[in-house]
Design an enzyme around this catalytic site. Sequence first.
Site, PDB file in Angstrom:
ATOM      1  N   GLU A  93      54.753  43.472  88.945  1.00 59.44           N
ATOM      2  CA  GLU A  93      54.824  43.695  87.493  1.00 59.44           C
ATOM      3  C   GLU A  93      53.916  44.855  87.054  1.00 59.44           C
ATOM      4  O   GLU A  93      53.030  44.684  86.206  1.00 59.44           O
ATOM      5  CB  GLU A  93      54.391  42.423  86.739  1.00 59.44           C
ATOM      6  CG  GLU A  93      55.206  41.184  87.051  1.00 59.44           C
ATOM      7  CD  GLU A  93      54.610  39.918  86.417  1.00 59.44           C
ATOM      8  OE1 GLU A  93      53.524  40.012  85.796  1.00 59.44           O
ATOM      9  OE2 GLU A  93      55.222  38.864  86.550  1.00 59.44           O
ATOM     10  N   GLY A  98      48.705  45.332  87.804  1.00 60.42           N
ATOM     11  CA  GLY A  98      47.257  45.478  87.908  1.00 60.42           C
ATOM     12  C   GLY A  98      46.731  46.680  88.655  1.00 60.42           C
ATOM     13  O   GLY A  98      45.545  46.983  88.524  1.00 60.42           O
ATOM     14  N   CYS A 141      37.447  54.554  58.870  1.00 61.57           N
ATOM     15  CA  CYS A 141      36.125  54.231  58.325  1.00 61.57           C
ATOM     16  C   CYS A 141      35.470  53.093  59.104  1.00 61.57           C
ATOM     17  O   CYS A 141      35.318  51.977  58.592  1.00 61.57           O
ATOM     18  CB  CYS A 141      36.242  53.913  56.844  1.00 61.57           C
ATOM     19  SG  CYS A 141      36.682  55.391  55.943  1.00 61.57           S
ATOM     20  N   GLU A 142      35.133  53.368  60.328  1.00 63.01           N
ATOM     21  CA  GLU A 142      34.436  52.434  61.207  1.00 63.01           C
ATOM     22  C   GLU A 142      33.516  53.282  62.083  1.00 63.01           C
ATOM     23  O   GLU A 142      33.957  54.313  62.624  1.00 63.01           O
ATOM     24  CB  GLU A 142      35.415  51.735  62.164  1.00 63.01           C
ATOM     25  CG  GLU A 142      36.418  50.838  61.528  1.00 63.01           C
ATOM     26  CD  GLU A 142      35.994  49.376  61.485  1.00 63.01           C
ATOM     27  OE1 GLU A 142      34.972  49.013  62.094  1.00 63.01           O
ATOM     28  OE2 GLU A 142      36.712  48.626  60.815  1.00 63.01           O
ATOM     29  N   ARG A 162      50.531  49.870  83.776  1.00 69.70           N
ATOM     30  CA  ARG A 162      49.694  51.065  83.689  1.00 69.70           C
ATOM     31  C   ARG A 162      50.031  52.109  84.749  1.00 69.70           C
ATOM     32  O   ARG A 162      50.118  53.304  84.455  1.00 69.70           O
ATOM     33  CB  ARG A 162      48.232  50.634  83.849  1.00 69.70           C
ATOM     34  CG  ARG A 162      47.219  51.719  83.563  1.00 69.70           C
ATOM     35  CD  ARG A 162      45.827  51.284  84.009  1.00 69.70           C
ATOM     36  NE  ARG A 162      45.463  49.959  83.590  1.00 69.70           N
ATOM     37  CZ  ARG A 162      44.783  49.661  82.468  1.00 69.70           C
ATOM     38  NH1 ARG A 162      44.406  50.633  81.668  1.00 69.70           N
ATOM     39  NH2 ARG A 162      44.491  48.411  82.170  1.00 69.70           N
ATOM     40  N   ARG A 210      41.765  52.113  72.900  1.00 69.42           N
ATOM     41  CA  ARG A 210      41.095  51.804  74.173  1.00 69.42           C
ATOM     42  C   ARG A 210      39.611  52.223  74.206  1.00 69.42           C
ATOM     43  O   ARG A 210      38.776  51.445  74.653  1.00 69.42           O
ATOM     44  CB  ARG A 210      41.849  52.436  75.357  1.00 69.42           C
ATOM     45  CG  ARG A 210      43.304  51.959  75.485  1.00 69.42           C
ATOM     46  CD  ARG A 210      43.929  52.288  76.824  1.00 69.42           C
ATOM     47  NE  ARG A 210      43.378  51.469  77.873  1.00 69.42           N
ATOM     48  CZ  ARG A 210      42.527  51.870  78.784  1.00 69.42           C
ATOM     49  NH1 ARG A 210      42.132  53.127  78.790  1.00 69.42           N
ATOM     50  NH2 ARG A 210      42.077  51.048  79.691  1.00 69.42           N
TER      51      ARG A 210
HETATM   52  N1  LLP Z   1      51.795  41.151  84.279  1.00 65.86           N
HETATM   53  C1  LLP Z   1      51.085  40.403  83.419  1.00 65.86           C
HETATM   54  C2  LLP Z   1      51.350  38.968  83.342  1.00 65.86           C
HETATM   55  C3  LLP Z   1      50.118  41.008  82.602  1.00 65.86           C
HETATM   56  O1  LLP Z   1      49.427  40.254  81.744  1.00 65.86           O
HETATM   57  C4  LLP Z   1      49.897  42.415  82.686  1.00 65.86           C
HETATM   58  C5  LLP Z   1      48.914  43.069  81.844  1.00 65.86           C
HETATM   59  C6  LLP Z   1      50.678  43.150  83.600  1.00 65.86           C
HETATM   60  C7  LLP Z   1      51.603  42.486  84.385  1.00 65.86           C
HETATM   61  C8  LLP Z   1      50.542  44.642  83.754  1.00 65.86           C
HETATM   62  O2  LLP Z   1      49.297  45.015  84.213  1.00 65.86           O
HETATM   63  P1  LLP Z   1      49.000  46.538  84.580  1.00 65.86           P
HETATM   64  O3  LLP Z   1      49.862  46.924  85.774  1.00 65.86           O
HETATM   65  O4  LLP Z   1      49.363  47.359  83.407  1.00 65.86           O
HETATM   66  O5  LLP Z   1      47.567  46.564  84.867  1.00 65.86           O
HETATM   67  N2  LLP Z   1      45.227  46.666  77.050  1.00 65.86           N
HETATM   68  C9  LLP Z   1      44.501  46.734  78.295  1.00 65.86           C
HETATM   69  C10 LLP Z   1      45.304  46.185  79.462  1.00 65.86           C
HETATM   70  C11 LLP Z   1      45.794  44.768  79.251  1.00 65.86           C
HETATM   71  C12 LLP Z   1      46.635  44.280  80.375  1.00 65.86           C
HETATM   72  C13 LLP Z   1      47.271  42.971  80.028  1.00 65.86           C
HETATM   73  N3  LLP Z   1      48.151  42.448  81.022  1.00 65.86           N
HETATM   74  C14 LLP Z   1      44.066  48.181  78.527  1.00 65.86           C
HETATM   75  O6  LLP Z   1      44.308  49.025  77.664  1.00 65.86           O
HETATM   76  O7  LLP Z   1      43.419  48.472  79.524  1.00 65.86           O
END
Ligand code: LLP
Length: 407
Positions: A269, A235, A338-339, A272, A308
């Site tokens: 975890e 996160g 085409c959107e 990003r 995104r």
């Molecule tokens: N752990 C779990 C259980 C998760 O669901 C996620 C992301 C992460 C870790 C990793 O989170 P991060 O460190 O990447 O923030 N597609 C969206 C982001 C969706 C995130 C879903 N879960 C975007 O492009 O911003």
Amino acid sequence: MKEIEGQLWIENIPVINLAREYGSPIFIYSAEQIKRNFGKYQSEVGRNDLICYAVKANSNLHILKLLSELGSGFDVVSGNELKRCLKAGADKNKIVFSGVAKSNEEIKLAVENEILSINIESYGEFQRIAKISEQLNKSVNCALRVNPDIAIGSHKYIETGSKTSKFGLDSEAVNKISDEARDNKLVNIASVACHIGSQISDENLILKSLDVICEIADNLSLNGHAIKFLDIGGGLGIQYKDEKEGDPGILMAGVKNRLEGKEYKIILEPGRSIIGSAGILVTRIEYIKNAGGKKFAIIDAGMNDLIRPSLYEAWHEVKELENREISSDTYDLAGPVCETGDILAKGRNLKILPNDFVAFMDVGAYGSVMSSNYNSRLKPMELLVTGDEIEVIRRKETFEDLIALES
Ligand code: LLP
């Protein structure tokens, strides 16, 4: 990624050279940047803590292999992500499995492979795991993924920890599973997990969720469960425009402070913050056109390549790759799909001409993995650059790939 005399370089290579040689649209990643980002976590975590890179952010086998070699574990959300990790040489004992809808087959795969933890998200899932471990006569380590009910204030589509979201267990389910698991010889509850959402700038929000899971872990321990890990999810946010970047150092300092005198190991975890800044999408200007007093740069990458901006109104910086001595103008960058929503950037001041290349920055995470074949478009090639070395880590799709399953 660096700029030298107004030119964008990825490690030792000008990006424009790669665009000219390999074509566009194309995703390009820097191995050095991935290492740097991973290193920021590695230097802050304790010896027994574990970084489990969130595979969903970018699941290319070469990137998983690179991270595995750096010592990373993995957070997977499907059986196929688990298979990718195994193929990339990951240590099974460093894999955690999140997700609300694990199928029987996926649970079986996880139990057979003796991964570190299945993160349980419902009472029904616990029952499935209990049944499968009994059928296979194999023990399984699990986490209770709880929902700490913390709002993070990022885009509503990427908040996961509020009470009404589909993720995690409420306290009633935690108690029910805790009672039943105590009498189950094969299902061990060894961890408490949470993940409150993505693109978080304030480390304190994650620390607040740690307080919640720590209290639950203490209660579970009193109830006879041997809790070893607290999994605080991913996160931490990155800087796309002017956001404050999340800091693994501040996060881990807070974690250590709170866990003083406790034996729990931490699982992180991040997705990003490991891969986001390491990737760019290079695209070419096909046409420049006017419409209703507005200037459009029509590019050869669309929302199918990078969703995104269309999905979350996300902002990615756009950099010119040619050094044009012309006056700049303000453009919306629109893709070929085409959107009406196929606009990848709005109101950007750029010095561009048709056939020039531009790069969308910070697309390493949730870029290529969220791409699709909409409009029968072929998914882009992916390159990994390490110093002077260029590796094609995914070839460009062909028309034959596109129709292969339809014969
Ligand atoms: N752990 C779990 C259980 C998760 O669901 C996620 C992301 C992460 C870790 C990793 O989170 P991060 O460190 O990447 O923030 N597609 C969206 C982001 C969706 C995130 C879903 N879960 C975007 O492009 O911003």
